[in-house]
Scaffold this motif. Structure first.
Motif, PDB file in Angstrom:
ATOM      1  N   THR A 186       1.034  -1.437   0.411  1.00  0.00           N
ATOM      2  CA  THR A 186       0.024   0.599   0.043  1.00  0.00           C
ATOM      3  C   THR A 186       0.933   1.260   0.163  1.00  0.00           C
ATOM      4  OG1 THR A 186      -1.846  -1.528   1.574  1.00  0.00           O
ATOM      5  CG2 THR A 186      -1.978   1.432   1.598  1.00  0.00           C
ATOM      6  N   ALA A 187       2.049   1.395   0.549  1.00  0.00           N
ATOM      7  CA  ALA A 187       3.059   2.347   0.827  1.00  0.00           C
ATOM      8  C   ALA A 187       3.761   2.085   0.510  1.00  0.00           C
ATOM      9  CB  ALA A 187       2.671   3.029   2.487  1.00  0.00           C
ATOM     10  N   PRO A 188       4.704   2.028  -0.625  1.00  0.00           N
ATOM     11  CA  PRO A 188       5.511   0.811  -1.649  1.00  0.00           C
ATOM     12  C   PRO A 188       6.997   2.147  -1.358  1.00  0.00           C
ATOM     13  CG  PRO A 188       4.775   1.411  -3.069  1.00  0.00           C
ATOM     14  CD  PRO A 188       3.759   2.219  -1.818  1.00  0.00           C
ATOM     15  N   PHE A 189       7.584   3.075   0.216  1.00  0.00           N
ATOM     16  CA  PHE A 189       8.466   3.564   0.243  1.00  0.00           C
ATOM     17  C   PHE A 189       8.475   4.717   1.102  1.00  0.00           C
ATOM     18  CE2 PHE A 189       3.897   5.844   0.651  1.00  0.00           C
ATOM     19  CZ  PHE A 189       3.784   6.683   1.215  1.00  0.00           C
ATOM     20  N   LYS A 190       9.188   5.075   2.147  1.00  0.00           N
ATOM     21  CA  LYS A 190       9.831   5.037   3.254  1.00  0.00           C
ATOM     22  C   LYS A 190       9.686   6.511   3.742  1.00  0.00           C
ATOM     23  CE  LYS A 190      11.950   0.844   5.017  1.00  0.00           C
ATOM     24  NZ  LYS A 190      12.459   0.463   6.267  1.00  0.00           N
ATOM     25  N   VAL A 212      10.259   8.268  -0.031  1.00  0.00           N
ATOM     26  CA  VAL A 212      11.358   7.588  -1.165  1.00  0.00           C
ATOM     27  C   VAL A 212      11.016   6.628  -1.585  1.00  0.00           C
ATOM     28  CG1 VAL A 212      13.332   7.772  -1.976  1.00  0.00           C
ATOM     29  CG2 VAL A 212      12.967   9.381  -0.744  1.00  0.00           C
ATOM     30  N   GLU A 213      10.602   6.088  -3.060  1.00  0.00           N
ATOM     31  CA  GLU A 213      11.168   4.911  -2.793  1.00  0.00           C
ATOM     32  C   GLU A 213      11.859   3.305  -1.971  1.00  0.00           C
ATOM     33  OE1 GLU A 213      10.388   3.181  -6.836  1.00  0.00           O
ATOM     34  OE2 GLU A 213       9.463   4.505  -7.396  1.00  0.00           O
ATOM     35  N   ARG A 214      11.051   2.553  -1.856  1.00  0.00           N
ATOM     36  CA  ARG A 214      12.704   1.890  -0.678  1.00  0.00           C
ATOM     37  C   ARG A 214      13.493   1.718  -1.134  1.00  0.00           C
ATOM     38  NH1 ARG A 214       9.165  -0.650   3.786  1.00  0.00           N
ATOM     39  NH2 ARG A 214       7.288  -0.126   3.149  1.00  0.00           N
ATOM     40  N   SER A 215      13.949   1.471  -2.635  1.00  0.00           N
ATOM     41  CA  SER A 215      15.029   1.032  -3.398  1.00  0.00           C
ATOM     42  C   SER A 215      15.968   1.775  -3.640  1.00  0.00           C
ATOM     43  CB  SER A 215      15.023   0.045  -4.732  1.00  0.00           C
ATOM     44  OG  SER A 215      14.180   1.650  -5.675  1.00  0.00           O
ATOM     45  N   GLN A 216      15.010   3.252  -2.800  1.00  0.00           N
ATOM     46  CA  GLN A 216      15.832   4.240  -3.650  1.00  0.00           C
ATOM     47  C   GLN A 216      16.334   5.429  -2.545  1.00  0.00           C
ATOM     48  OE1 GLN A 216      16.894   5.855  -6.782  1.00  0.00           O
ATOM     49  NE2 GLN A 216      16.016   3.913  -7.027  1.00  0.00           N
ATOM     50  N   VAL A 217      16.532   4.815  -1.189  1.00  0.00           N
ATOM     51  CA  VAL A 217      16.859   4.901  -0.050  1.00  0.00           C
ATOM     52  C   VAL A 217      18.422   5.813   0.575  1.00  0.00           C
ATOM     53  CG1 VAL A 217      16.923   5.019   3.175  1.00  0.00           C
ATOM     54  CG2 VAL A 217      14.077   4.251   1.364  1.00  0.00           C
ATOM     55  N   VAL A 218      18.523   3.929  -0.280  1.00  0.00           N
ATOM     56  CA  VAL A 218      20.496   4.356   0.031  1.00  0.00           C
ATOM     57  C   VAL A 218      21.161   4.318  -1.095  1.00  0.00           C
ATOM     58  CG1 VAL A 218      22.121   3.034   0.213  1.00  0.00           C
ATOM     59  CG2 VAL A 218      20.293   1.977   1.263  1.00  0.00           C
ATOM     60  N   ILE A 263      15.055   7.326   9.111  1.00  0.00           N
ATOM     61  CA  ILE A 263      14.698   6.992   7.700  1.00  0.00           C
ATOM     62  C   ILE A 263      13.619   5.548   9.033  1.00  0.00           C
ATOM     63  CG2 ILE A 263      14.388   4.994   6.142  1.00  0.00           C
ATOM     64  CD1 ILE A 263      18.178   6.103   6.018  1.00  0.00           C
ATOM     65  N   PHE A 264      12.442   5.794   8.151  1.00  0.00           N
ATOM     66  CA  PHE A 264      11.530   4.542   9.116  1.00  0.00           C
ATOM     67  C   PHE A 264       9.719   4.708   8.310  1.00  0.00           C
ATOM     68  CE2 PHE A 264      10.193   9.405   9.898  1.00  0.00           C
ATOM     69  CZ  PHE A 264       9.443  10.303  10.220  1.00  0.00           C
ATOM     70  N   ASP A 265       9.113   3.657   9.018  1.00  0.00           N
ATOM     71  CA  ASP A 265       8.241   3.701   7.452  1.00  0.00           C
ATOM     72  C   ASP A 265       7.070   4.030   8.491  1.00  0.00           C
ATOM     73  OD1 ASP A 265       8.265   1.370   5.753  1.00  0.00           O
ATOM     74  OD2 ASP A 265       8.689   0.022   8.194  1.00  0.00           O
ATOM     75  N   PRO A 266       6.178   4.040   6.816  1.00  0.00           N
ATOM     76  CA  PRO A 266       4.635   5.697   7.199  1.00  0.00           C
ATOM     77  C   PRO A 266       3.967   4.587   7.956  1.00  0.00           C
ATOM     78  CG  PRO A 266       4.833   4.088   4.853  1.00  0.00           C
ATOM     79  CD  PRO A 266       6.270   3.681   5.234  1.00  0.00           C
ATOM     80  N   PRO A 267       3.508   5.598   8.852  1.00  0.00           N
ATOM     81  CA  PRO A 267       2.738   5.193  10.201  1.00  0.00           C
ATOM     82  C   PRO A 267       1.489   4.277   9.415  1.00  0.00           C
ATOM     83  CG  PRO A 267       3.009   6.797  10.218  1.00  0.00           C
ATOM     84  CD  PRO A 267       3.550   6.814   9.242  1.00  0.00           C
ATOM     85  N   ILE A 268       1.180   3.308  10.541  1.00  0.00           N
ATOM     86  CA  ILE A 268       0.484   2.471   9.640  1.00  0.00           C
ATOM     87  C   ILE A 268      -0.690   2.691   9.802  1.00  0.00           C
ATOM     88  CG2 ILE A 268      -0.520   1.056  12.642  1.00  0.00           C
ATOM     89  CD1 ILE A 268       0.145  -0.584   8.953  1.00  0.00           C
ATOM     90  N   GLU A 269      -1.528   3.898  10.505  1.00  0.00           N
ATOM     91  CA  GLU A 269      -2.661   4.305  10.895  1.00  0.00           C
ATOM     92  C   GLU A 269      -3.158   5.228   9.146  1.00  0.00           C
ATOM     93  OE1 GLU A 269      -0.591   4.467  12.856  1.00  0.00           O
ATOM     94  OE2 GLU A 269      -1.690   4.496  15.063  1.00  0.00           O
TER      95      GLU A 269
END
Lengths: 333, 262
Positions: free
Chosen positions: A249-253, A292-298, A315-321
């Protein structure tokens, strides 16, 4: 088998009376009442294995509590099949009722005028629990939830949190194989919620009890359930791993940077140029949060650190809410 | 049958009621007022001589008996059952490995245990005051049988009416109508044998007399052998009908339960 649940094309339709406003309509409804059919659950199918902890999620009115009530045998399904612990719930056979418990956050099974201990003793008799088993379970649960001081008190004199703890213990005294929890932490303060969750996790680990949980507190779900079933408008639209759901649902960090200087300064040009290419979620003074897309973070971290004078990077995951909200908005649109 | 659970439920309700014993004794006092008033009305009416075979001592015995039998047969749980269905509290009872009927029976048994000593004291006081002759021991056995059957009929009718809450939102008016019919036709306002013509015949056929008046009429020695046998057959018939109807209503009604709240 003894703690498993199988739900196949489950449906529940209510007939509700309708009436236009005003006295004339009220009188007319006496002679010719009109009804509307409301489909609370349309077509729900899933299976839960013995010992699993599953979160049943959905917006208000989605059908999750109706589903839970059908699983517990309180409501007759209009269509479909349910099997819980090898029984058909709505037949309400004593062996089925002894194998489940339903805790409703807004209803208590404790007797208002009796002491907590008396309520437990009555429960023991109704469920036919032996004296030895009762003593052992009460001892274990009392210790896990630090309940000893509450036993001689009348239910009416307990605080909301104390009552919730006692209610949970009552529900577990007959050692149910399946535990249905409908908003169990409703109205509890944060520290009581945390204790509740750690208790449930530990209890599930010790006894292998199957748990199905509905809650509007996402912390309940994230701390207890690896698997979630999302329901909306009476149908399942996601059934699977909670972290996988978040990834899909949220493929980003989310990246939050705190710069040492003001971002508007001339020495921050490189950083400003870099940020212009990113999806900024929030910006205030020296702090900027962007996705940022997960693969682009590093790959982004090097240029980012070189572009400005960083004081801090998180760097963190979006809140589950936010993830759930995105999902709800998507399916409700 | 879950006797262990049923006894525990009676105990639970009893603990609960004893914590408000003042309220329940006041309630019992209120229930005594009706029979007491009607006793004095009939005593005044029969000053000139017996009415249809009922002399003053018969009226005293009848109404003192009615105080006891009314207390022992009056069901209260139907008011709470209807309310529980509408509020969704029934869900808590449905989750137990125990028929919901147990909750209602336990509530009524506990109420009788709490209130009966109070009623007995009042009735004994009246008996002493009016010099009531003791009832022959030979009548006690059959009386207890009639009393149990009366309890079953009165409880089952009220309980079944309360279960109609599973279909409709408000049944308190219906329960009040039932109480009024009991008041008119069960022998509260007037012993049913004194009801005139068609009304008397109706009272003999409807279930209400067998909920209350019949056991008292037997206890006071007002019935012939054939009348006793007729009454017993009617009681057994109505008890059977009330149980069958209650089961039928429950089996169908529970499918309509919406478990509101939560």
């Amino acid at each position: 088998m003894e703690g498993s649940i199988h739900v196949d094309s489950l449906g529940k339709t209510y007939q509700i009376p309708l009436r236009e406003p005003g006295i004339a309509a009220a009188l007319a409804s006496l002679i010719r009442p009109t009804y509307a059919e409301v489909t609370a659950v349309r077509d729900v199918s899933f299976a839960v294995q013995s010992g699993e902890m599953v979160g049943l999620l959905g917006p208000n009115g989605s059908g999750k509590t109706t589903t839970l009530k059908m699983l517990a045998g309180l409501l007759y399904p209009t269509s479909g099949k349910v099997e819980v612990a090898g029984s058909v719930p709505q037949q309400r056979k004593p062996e089925f009722l002894r194998s489940i418990s339903l805790v409703m956050g807004n209803k208590t099974q404790l007797t208002w005028d009796n002491t907590v201990h008396d309520s437990f003793l009555i429960h023991k008799e109704i469920y036919g629990v032996s004296q030895g088993a009762f003593r052992t379970r009460l001892g274990e649960l009392t210790e896990m939830l630090d309940l000893a001081a509450l036993l001689p008190k009348q239910t009416r004199n307990l605080s909301l949190g104390e009552r919730a703890k006692c209610q949970l213990v009552l529900a577990l005294l007959h050692n149910p194989r399946i535990l249905f929890l409908d908003e169990p932490t409703l109205g509890l303060d944060v520290s009581m919620q945390i204790r509740f969750r750690s208790f449930l996790k530990e209890y599930n680990r010790r006894h292998g009890t199957t748990v199905i949980l509905t809650s509007h507190y996402m912390a309940d779900i994230t701390s207890l359930c690896r698997r979630v079933i999302l329901i909306n408008k009476g149908t399942v639209f996601y059934d699977g791993d909670l972290s996988e759901m978040a990834r899909r649902t949220a493929p980003f960090k989310l990246v939050r940077i705190t710069n040492q200087g003001d971002l508007s300064g001339p020495e921050q040009t490189h950083l400003r140029e870099l940020l212009e290419r990113l999806h900024i979620v929030e910006q205030e003074q020296r702090n900027v949060t962007f996705r940022v897309e997960r693969s682009q973070v590093v790959p982004l971290l090097g240029p980012l650190l070189n572009a400005g004078s960083m004081a801090d990077v998180s760097i963190f995951d979006p809140p589950i809410e936010a993830v759930i909200d995105t999902l709800y908005q998507g399916v409700m649109a | 049958m879950n006797w262990r659970g049923g006894i525990a439920l009676v105990g639970k309700t009893l603990f609960s009621y004893t914590s408000s014993i003042g309220f329940f004794w006041t309630l019992a006092l209120g229930w005594l007022m009706g029979p007491l008033i009607y006793m004095f009305v009939w005593l005044a009416a029969s000053q000139e001589g017996p009415i249809a075979g009922y002399g003053q001592s018969d009226f005293i015995l009848y109404y003192v008996g009615l105080m006891l039998v009314n207390q022992l047969t009056y069901p209260c749980s139907h008011w709470t059952i209807g309310e529980s269905i509408q509020s969704g509290t029934l869900s808590v009872w449905l989750l137990r490995p125990l028929a919901v009927l147990y909750e209602a029976v336990a509530s009524d048994v506990a109420l009788k245990v709490v209130c009966f000593p109070f009623v007995v004291v009042i009735a004994a006081g009246l008996g002493f005051l009016f010099h009531i002759d003791p009832v022959p021991w030979s009548r006690v056995g059959p009386f207890l049988v009639f009393l149990v059957l009366a309890q079953i009929i009165r409880f089952m009718f009220a309980y079944t009416l309360a279960l109609l809450s599973l279909w409709t939102q408000e049944i308190s008016a219906l329960l009040k109508v039932n109480d009024t019919l009991v008041f008119l036709l069960a022998g509260q306002m007037v012993p049913t044998v004194l009801l005139p013509g068609m009304l008397g015949e109706l009272a003999r056929l409807l279930p209400y007399r067998y909920m209350l008046g019949f056991p008292i009429e037997y206890l006071t020695g007002q019935l012939t052998g054939s009348e006793i046998m007729f009454g017993l057959r009617m009681q057994m018939g109505w008890a059977l009908v009330s149980i069958v109807v209650q089961q039928w209503v429950w089996q169908r009604g529970i499918r309509h339960y919406t478990a509101v709240g939560g």
